[in-house]
Design an enzyme around this catalytic site. Sequence first.
Site, short mmCIF file in Angstrom:
data_model
loop_
_atom_site.label_atom_id
_atom_site.label_comp_id
_atom_site.label_asym_id
_atom_site.label_seq_id
_atom_site.Cartn_x
_atom_site.Cartn_y
_atom_site.Cartn_z
CE1 TYR A 113 46.34 44.99 50.76
CE2 TYR A 113 46.66 45.44 48.63
CZ TYR A 113 46.75 45.98 50.00
OH TYR A 113 47.37 47.16 50.24
CG HIS A 171 51.99 44.29 53.25
ND1 HIS A 171 50.89 43.63 52.77
CD2 HIS A 171 51.30 45.45 53.84
CE1 HIS A 171 49.77 44.43 52.97
NE2 HIS A 171 50.14 45.49 53.28
#
Length: 263
Positions: free
Chosen positions: A41, A103
């Site tokens: 991000y 992730h």
Amino acid sequence: MNATRLQLPTVGLGTMGVDDPAVIETALELGYRHLDTAQIYENEGVVGEGLARALESNAVDRDDVTVATKVWADSLAPEDVRRTTGESLERLGLETVDLLYVHRPIDTYDPETTLPAFDDLVADGLARHVGVSNFTVDELERARGILDSPIAAHQVEYHPLFQPEGLLEHAREHGYPLVGYAPLSGGRVREVDAVVEIAAKHETTPEAVAIAWLASKAGLVTIPKASSRAHLAANLEANGLDLDAEDIGRIDGLERETELFPE
């Protein structure tokens, strides 16, 4: 083994795309106690700055906030796990991250070497809990067989238009929360007739209905993203909306194949 189970609030804050520390600070002031970010991000510094401001103003105690981040798929070799986690901690301004996720189980992910590297971070006090994200049931079972730490959370896309099979059942069976991201179907809940009609019935918004539907499911928590104070507050308040069995059944029965974030 990390013996303490992770307890997450029903509604936390997803931060993908958040680029202003004031959003994080406001969320904590309003009562959010779960902040979710990720290396990919590129805003761990923003989350860390917002948290630091809230701590400085005594809006929140550090021990009351679960901060989660995720190691991206290109950094899952053991030496990269440790290096990038150190970099994440520096950006977050923390000595320990509460929840550290794999992730996605792709690219450099190798369960036999990646997962022990996560265990080592827990043993060394750099992470409190190990989580996984976007795993299948088979991948979860393999991870459970390798990790010393229990899986503390599994994060997946989960919303009225995408309800993956078997994952909530696995989470309940093994005593960890399923963390649902993209709960508002990327804004599409406003176009789903059943959700819109249920919202009208309760004199609320489709977004609130989607969050309340997720909140109604034992073992499932959610992390909607919001930036404005009004939306941050509304998402928290949606947790208190009482849907009846008919409402829940209608949403449960929707076509479930609109995956927003395929691999």
